[in-house]
Design an enzyme around this catalytic site. Structure first.
Site, PDB file in Angstrom:
ATOM      1  N   LYS A  57       0.835  -1.201   0.000  1.00 41.39           N
ATOM      2  CA  LYS A  57       0.000   0.000   0.000  1.00 41.39           C
ATOM      3  C   LYS A  57       0.878   1.263   0.000  1.00 41.39           C
ATOM      4  CE  LYS A  57      -3.761  -2.506   2.309  1.00 41.39           C
ATOM      5  NZ  LYS A  57      -4.597  -2.657   3.539  1.00 41.39           N
ATOM      6  N   TYR A 100     -11.955  -2.928  -3.419  1.00 43.63           N
ATOM      7  CA  TYR A 100     -12.505  -3.144  -2.069  1.00 43.63           C
ATOM      8  C   TYR A 100     -14.034  -3.121  -2.062  1.00 43.63           C
ATOM      9  CZ  TYR A 100      -7.999  -2.942   0.417  1.00 43.63           C
ATOM     10  OH  TYR A 100      -6.735  -3.220   0.916  1.00 43.63           O
ATOM     11  N   PHE A 160     -15.464   2.811   7.350  1.00 43.05           N
ATOM     12  CA  PHE A 160     -14.113   3.249   6.999  1.00 43.05           C
ATOM     13  C   PHE A 160     -13.844   3.198   5.489  1.00 43.05           C
ATOM     14  CE2 PHE A 160     -13.929  -1.273   8.209  1.00 43.05           C
ATOM     15  CZ  PHE A 160     -13.384  -1.840   7.062  1.00 43.05           C
ATOM     16  N   THR A 194      -5.257  -8.000  10.505  1.00 43.34           N
ATOM     17  CA  THR A 194      -5.645  -6.727   9.882  1.00 43.34           C
ATOM     18  C   THR A 194      -5.256  -5.526  10.737  1.00 43.34           C
ATOM     19  OG1 THR A 194      -7.545  -7.847   8.881  1.00 43.34           O
ATOM     20  CG2 THR A 194      -7.622  -5.435   8.970  1.00 43.34           C
ATOM     21  N   ARG A 209       2.847  -6.791   9.115  1.00 43.42           N
ATOM     22  CA  ARG A 209       2.142  -5.731   9.860  1.00 43.42           C
ATOM     23  C   ARG A 209       2.610  -5.667  11.310  1.00 43.42           C
ATOM     24  NH1 ARG A 209      -3.704  -7.404   7.372  1.00 43.42           N
ATOM     25  NH2 ARG A 209      -3.643  -6.160   5.452  1.00 43.42           N
ATOM     26  N   ASN A 227      -1.834   0.003   7.227  1.00 40.50           N
ATOM     27  CA  ASN A 227      -1.277  -1.317   7.571  1.00 40.50           C
ATOM     28  C   ASN A 227      -0.435  -1.959   6.473  1.00 40.50           C
ATOM     29  OD1 ASN A 227      -3.403  -1.985   5.950  1.00 40.50           O
ATOM     30  ND2 ASN A 227      -4.393  -3.382   7.408  1.00 40.50           N
ATOM     31  N   HIS A 245      -1.653  -5.479   1.460  1.00 44.40           N
ATOM     32  CA  HIS A 245      -2.886  -6.252   1.233  1.00 44.40           C
ATOM     33  C   HIS A 245      -2.529  -7.645   0.733  1.00 44.40           C
ATOM     34  CE1 HIS A 245      -6.629  -7.619  -0.662  1.00 44.40           C
ATOM     35  NE2 HIS A 245      -5.882  -7.916  -1.710  1.00 44.40           N
ATOM     36  N   GLU A 266      -8.985 -10.707  -8.029  1.00 38.22           N
ATOM     37  CA  GLU A 266      -8.082  -9.567  -7.877  1.00 38.22           C
ATOM     38  C   GLU A 266      -6.964  -9.595  -8.925  1.00 38.22           C
ATOM     39  OE1 GLU A 266      -7.002  -9.793  -3.732  1.00 38.22           O
ATOM     40  OE2 GLU A 266      -9.010  -9.184  -3.086  1.00 38.22           O
TER      41      GLU A 266
END
Ligand code: ATP
Ligand code: MG
Length: 136
Positions: free
Chosen positions: A9, A49, A57, A91, A102, A112, A115, A126
């Site tokens: 990310k 997502y 969120f 997560t 993480r 975090n 993914h 994906e």
């Protein structure tokens, strides 16, 4: 052979964690099948997502993912989906074990670092979304 979709990310890219993440997956014994640095548009992040669109969120998550370039990857190997998730950790980094990505590098659930697909079927979806050109 099983494949999974892994994305570093924007915070992970900005913090210089690309090499470390790739090294972990390589040393584990998985095979890198695709990789690109890419900044995605809002609609693309929302699609990635989409299962979380009802979550409070969601808007912040989309802003986070489009805030800078991400590293999109496909990794292959036996049980790579489940094992990749274990290597990533829980997560919420407050619950991620030390030794996981993480657990070692994150504090906030909203930052975090990485993914990973949560099932073989979501990995397939994906990979098709992020690598429509296919893998070599
Ligand atoms: P990812 O899909 O990114 O691998 P995950 O499968 O561990 O993460 P999901 O439930 O799919 O967890 O949530 C997707 C992402 O949404 C999380 O990685 C995190 O960045 C963000 N997120 C999840 N829960 C929260 C929350 N309570 N507050 C803020 N962001 C959250
Ligand atoms: Mg998820």
């Amino acid at each position: 052979m099983e494949q999974t979709f892994i994305m570093i990310k924007p915070d992970g890219v900005q913090r210089g964690l690309i090499g470390d993440v790739i090294a972990r997956f390589e040393k584990k014994g998985f095979y890198l099948k695709g990789l690109k640095l890419i900044t995605v548009e809002r609609s693309f992040a929302e699609k990635h997502y989409e299962d979380l669109s009802a979550k409070p969120f969601f808007a912040g998550l989309v802003e986070y993912i489009i805030s800078g370039p991400v590293v999109a990857m496909v990794w292959e190997g036996k049980n790579v989906v489940v094992t990749g998730r274990k290597m990533i950790g829980a997560t919420n980094p407050s619950n991620s074990e030390p030794g996981t990505i993480r657990g070692d590098y994150a504090i906030e659930v909203g930052r975090n670092v990485i993914h990973g697909s949560d099932a073989v079927e979501s990995a397939r979806k994906e990979i098709a979304l992020w690598f429509p050109e296919g893998l070599s």
